[in-house]
Scaffold this active site. Structure first.
Site, short mmCIF file in Angstrom:
data_model
loop_
_atom_site.label_atom_id
_atom_site.label_comp_id
_atom_site.label_asym_id
_atom_site.label_seq_id
_atom_site.Cartn_x
_atom_site.Cartn_y
_atom_site.Cartn_z
N LYS A 197 15.81 10.94 55.72
CA LYS A 197 15.25 9.75 55.06
C LYS A 197 14.09 9.16 55.84
O LYS A 197 14.15 9.07 57.05
CB LYS A 197 16.37 8.73 54.88
CG LYS A 197 16.01 7.45 54.19
CD LYS A 197 15.35 7.65 52.85
CE LYS A 197 16.16 8.50 51.90
NZ LYS A 197 15.40 8.99 50.74
N ASP B 135 18.57 16.16 55.57
CA ASP B 135 18.46 16.83 54.27
C ASP B 135 18.13 18.30 54.44
O ASP B 135 18.39 19.12 53.54
CB ASP B 135 17.37 16.17 53.42
CG ASP B 135 18.00 15.09 52.56
OD1 ASP B 135 18.42 14.07 53.13
OD2 ASP B 135 18.10 15.30 51.34
N ARG C 116 15.62 17.46 43.08
CA ARG C 116 15.26 16.84 44.37
C ARG C 116 14.79 17.97 45.29
O ARG C 116 15.59 18.82 45.67
CB ARG C 116 16.47 16.13 45.01
CG ARG C 116 17.17 15.08 44.20
CD ARG C 116 16.66 13.67 44.28
NE ARG C 116 16.12 13.11 45.46
CZ ARG C 116 16.76 12.25 46.28
NH1 ARG C 116 18.01 11.92 46.06
NH2 ARG C 116 16.14 11.72 47.33
N GLY D 176 22.20 11.91 48.57
CA GLY D 176 22.72 12.42 49.84
C GLY D 176 22.85 13.93 49.70
O GLY D 176 23.44 14.40 48.72
N GLN E 147 19.14 2.20 50.89
CA GLN E 147 20.46 2.86 51.07
C GLN E 147 21.26 2.21 52.20
O GLN E 147 22.49 2.15 52.14
CB GLN E 147 20.28 4.35 51.39
CG GLN E 147 19.87 5.22 50.24
CD GLN E 147 18.37 5.40 50.17
OE1 GLN E 147 17.60 4.56 50.61
NE2 GLN E 147 17.93 6.51 49.59
#
Ligand code: MRU
Length: 371
Positions: A267, A256, A104, A62, A215
């Site tokens: 996502k 994000d 990430r 997250g 998720q």
């Protein structure tokens, strides 16, 4: 009640049940999200490498939670060994920043937090405000604590602005987990839902399972139920019907990264949801703090993370991962997608609602912020 009073009241009285990130003086404690909802286990991290691994392998995930974790990871660079004088401390922080930034690639909050931590350290050293590395590391812990506190404050504000979009009895469609597990506080997409719950407004959620990492099934369904919010899980493939039949009144997702023109990275599956919501006239909202905004890059410059093919070849179960196909089948596994601004009704931020036209309103907001 005005916004400031409500923000104060919620901060004083309401916290989601699960503790996700905690600094313990010389180490970072993280809830291991790979094991949920079957097992509640905490990891104790004492080194930058351990923090980088936890982010990369999604023990913590997250965008906001990744940012907060990375901020404490920077502080750990000065706890894990004696680096010597302040010049060496800055070098160690540079190395830590490089290492953590390679974990990430899509989460903007990661780069935002790393730059803020390194910038703080450099400014303190250059101004002569710290005498030694021990003082610098205490300042860095304080800065990471501030990042965490600001995130909580931003989420309560997003909740207070976002709850105005929810009517009693509404069903909200979400995607992935943009909840307290993804931020360590109220979550982004879930903040309006938790504030509604706090205010006694009846609200329910439809959560798509969110393949491949699940998720939605493993985290969102779990945390909403733990916090007393009614939630119904659907297969990702049911999203179209849910929107066509208007089984939800609105959609709220997290982000994000959000670009200056309003393009949203979130996502995988968010784009499908946004296009279908647009087609069937369901309002589609994105909730994100301003630390998620990337005002420098263009869509073609944003790297969309691709992960291990086994995430697609397997499903996660209480007994580990189980193959659902041939173990060597060729796979494409992008884990984020890119939603063009025209599909987004508005963005819920801690400074209020950014409505269409998103590019103009984001620019206006940024100009206000820097003036
Ligand atoms: O791959 P993940 O689980 O880190 O992806 C998380 C999301 O896509 C969230 O929606 C996003 O980070 C916002 S979290 C408040």
């Amino acid at each position: 009640m005005n916004v400031e009073d409500l923000v104060k009241e919620i901060k004083a009285n309401f916290r989601p049940k699960l503790k996700v990130i905690e600094w313990k003086g010389d180490r970072l404690v993280l809830l291991d999200q790979r094991l949920l909802p079957f097992e509640t286990r905490y990891l104790e991290l004492k080194t930058v490498d351990a923090v980088a691994d936890a982010i990369r392998n999604m023990a913590v995930r997250g965008a906001p939670a990744i940012g907060i974790t990375a901020a404490y990871g920077m502080a750990l660079a000065l706890f894990e060994r004696d680096v010597g004088d302040l010049n060496n401390a800055l070098k160690a922080l540079e190395l830590a920043r490089d290492k953590l930034s390679r974990t990430r690639p899509t989460a903007q909050n990661l780069f935002w937090a790393l730059n803020r931590m390194y910038g703080k350290a450099k400014a303190l050293v250059e101004a002569g405000s710290v005498k030694n590395t021990k003082e610098l590391r205490e300042e860095l812990v304080a800065e990471a604590n501030r990042i965490f506190d600001e995130e909580l404050d931003a989420e309560v504000r997003m909740g207070v602005y976002g709850v105005q979009l929810i009517q009693p009895g509404d069903w909200v469609l979400t995607q992935c987990n943009a909840g307290s597990l993804a931020t360590g506080a109220l979550g982004t997409a879930t903040a309006p839902i938790y504030v509604a719950k706090y205010l006694g407004i009846d609200v329910s959620v439809i959560a798509p399972e969110t393949r491949p990492w699940q998720q939605g099934a493993r985290l969102t369904a779990y945390e909403l139920r733990e916090n007393g919010v009614r939630v119904k899980l659907i297969a990702d493939t049911a999203v179209g019907l849910v929107l066509r039949r208007r089984l939800v009144n609105l959609a709220i997702v997290g982000a994000d990264r959000i670009l200056a023109d309003g393009t949203v990275y979130n996502k995988i599956g968010t784009l499908n949801e946004a296009v279908l919501a647009h087609e069937f006239g369901v309002p589609f909202y994105v909730a994100a703090p301003t630390s998620t905004f990337d005002l420098e890059h263009k869509p073609e410059e944003v790297r969309i993370e691709e992960r291990d093919p086994d995430e697609v070849r397997t499903v996660r179960t209480a007994h580990g991962n189980v193959y659902v196909t041939m173990t060597d089948i060729d796979v494409y596994n992008p884990v984020f997608d890119e939603t063009p601004p025209k599909y987004i009704t508005a963005i819920i931020t801690e400074v209020g609602l950014l409505t269409q036209p998103l590019d103009r309103n984001i620019k206006r907001f940024v100009a206000q912020r820097s003036s």
